[in-house]
Design an enzyme around this catalytic site. Sequence first.
Site, short mmCIF file in Angstrom:
data_model
loop_
_atom_site.label_atom_id
_atom_site.label_comp_id
_atom_site.label_asym_id
_atom_site.label_seq_id
_atom_site.Cartn_x
_atom_site.Cartn_y
_atom_site.Cartn_z
N ASP A 196 66.74 -128.82 19.93
CA ASP A 196 67.32 -129.24 21.20
C ASP A 196 68.67 -128.56 21.45
O ASP A 196 69.50 -128.50 20.53
CB ASP A 196 67.51 -130.76 21.16
CG ASP A 196 67.82 -131.36 22.51
OD1 ASP A 196 66.99 -131.21 23.43
OD2 ASP A 196 68.90 -131.98 22.64
N GLU A 235 65.47 -124.44 22.05
CA GLU A 235 65.64 -124.67 23.49
C GLU A 235 66.94 -123.99 23.87
O GLU A 235 68.02 -124.47 23.52
CB GLU A 235 65.71 -126.17 23.81
CG GLU A 235 65.72 -126.41 25.31
CD GLU A 235 66.40 -127.72 25.73
OE1 GLU A 235 66.08 -128.23 26.81
OE2 GLU A 235 67.29 -128.21 25.00
O1 TEU Z 1 67.65 -130.68 27.57
C1 TEU Z 1 68.81 -129.96 27.86
C2 TEU Z 1 69.08 -129.97 29.32
O2 TEU Z 1 69.33 -130.96 29.94
C3 TEU Z 1 68.95 -128.69 30.00
O3 TEU Z 1 67.92 -128.79 30.92
C4 TEU Z 1 70.26 -128.20 30.53
O4 TEU Z 1 70.04 -127.30 31.57
C5 TEU Z 1 70.99 -127.51 29.41
O5 TEU Z 1 71.66 -128.48 28.68
C6 TEU Z 1 71.94 -126.44 29.80
O6 TEU Z 1 72.64 -126.04 28.66
C7 TEU Z 1 67.46 -131.22 26.30
C8 TEU Z 1 66.23 -132.09 26.30
O7 TEU Z 1 65.11 -131.30 26.61
C9 TEU Z 1 66.43 -133.22 27.25
O8 TEU Z 1 65.28 -134.03 27.41
C10 TEU Z 1 67.57 -134.05 26.72
O9 TEU Z 1 67.87 -135.09 27.64
C11 TEU Z 1 68.83 -133.20 26.51
O10 TEU Z 1 68.55 -131.99 25.82
C12 TEU Z 1 69.81 -133.96 25.66
O11 TEU Z 1 69.35 -134.07 24.35
#
Ligand code: TEU
Length: 545
Positions: free
Chosen positions: A209, A272
């Site tokens: 994540d 991610e």
């Molecule tokens: O998502 C990260 C998130 O919110 C991204 O879409 C955002 O654009 C990014 O932080 C930019 O740096 C992840 C998970 O997939 C999400 O479900 C969680 O809520 C979030 O992290 C927090 O753990």
Amino acid sequence: MVAAPQDGWWREAVCYQIYPRSFQDSNGDGIGDLEGIIRRLDYLNDGTHRSLGIDAVWLSPTFPSPMADFGYDVSDYCDVHPDFGSLETMDRLIAECHRRGIRLLLDWVPNHTSDRHPWFLESRSSRNNPRRDWYIWRDPKPDGSPPNNWRSVFGGPAWTFDEATGQYYLHSFLKEQPDLNWRNPDVEAAMLQTLRFWFERGVDGFRIDVIGRILKHPDLPDNPPNPAWRPGDRERFSQLWIHNHNYPDVFDAVKRIRRVFDEYPGRVAVGEVFGSPAEIARFYGTAEAPGLHLAFNFHFIHEEGHVVTPWEAPVLRRIIANAEATVPPFSQPCFALNNHDRSRFVTRHNYDGRGYERARAAALLLLGLRNTPFIYYGEEIGMADVDIPPERQQDPARFRSIGRDPERTPMQWDSTPGRGFTTGEPWLPFGPLSPNVAEQDGDPDSLLSLYRRAIWLRKELPSLSRGALFALGGDDRTVTWARSAANAPAVAVAVNTSAEPASAALPFDAGRVAISTDRSHDDARVRGGRLELPPLGAAWVVASL
Ligand code: TEU
Ligand code: CA
């Protein structure tokens, strides 16, 4: 030939993301669980063409959590949330996956814990607690305001004041998700230990994540304003995230994380990540000092600026070209059309009521690219976003104008009142009766049948499962490319993004349509290097040797 430094099962794998709350409930409490997933594994891969042919499953977080962010607020990295099962159920899930040749990836959340994690409870208990420095605490500015101007991804300031100890703590997401201090080596060591815990139990890897946020500028300076931002745009884009996102030190930490994966053969790290093609590529590291095995490229969903990516040939071509040009040669891209944070594909592209047709072409695009594709549960039947009445809304994150519930509704297995998902009240409302798996199962023209056939075909055609990508071309209406591996016929992929018929130029003269969005075109002979595509259609063509 010496094996490439990054060979492994994941290079040819088709992966499937399960949002555990929404896949299959086994005990009638309306919440999906691990036992339910076990019961549905044959749908993913029973070794025959009746199943999807999935090679690896990624589960969104399954750990104990107060569920402020539905599991992305972890209170114990080494256990299972009772809603989902127990360590024993997880062990059985691992075994049942492996029995079917399916790899299992869990979701590692290294940037932050829950505010109820014992580490944070200790950290906030006093300024001189030994774990104070495990999180990021700072004094208020002289006027009492937060230490810097950083905004939370979910809205509001990224700092919350703690009355008891008179300092602010940093949280890039909800205030219930305090950011860990990865500059403290004890934090890094403790987090790396949680990886080993699961590797020892047989887990095949992790989706990681928001890996790009784990290290910030050590001085925590203000971020500069974003000159492109206009009032009315999402607040989190009002500043340029230069000091707390993809900060250079992140890439060194990634290499240290990778070394833990390498302690256990065959384990895979999928990050991610967000950013330009070059930033994404940087997460892969170098051949000498590798980083992640794979880093997600979400550009078919959104690019920088986070506007919905249009389904237009020139845009798709640019995204493919940029990924091909930047991802290092020892690995490959990793695309997705959907995930649990974004409006579903069918809904994003339904402005003229033809989102479902575009989804058929998108399946052949995703599975025809040189990449490790990830399919989000329900994508294979064309599930759309579901309208959630205000009293049923669950997601607290104001990431869009509404939360992310619409793309997280339960899997639609059949048209019974519980959709085959639950015998109770589902945690989120169901969508309309259709689409569902049962109605598409026996229908050769369904999206589900298209996904199944395309995935199995991909495994049977080495050019598609492991070949190079070349001859990326097309025009305003079409995007085309070819794939080729040694001792196998080349395969061309052609996608027509326009609502008109189009003629695509192929990189070879003659071939046979192996699969197309319109089944009546299957097995058609191609001559003269051109393929006629119906409106919004797509096809794979195997070259005649
Ligand atoms: O998502 C990260 C998130 O919110 C991204 O879409 C955002 O654009 C990014 O932080 C930019 O740096 C992840 C998970 O997939 C999400 O479900 C969680 O809520 C979030 O992290 C927090 O753990
Ligand atoms: Ca349940």
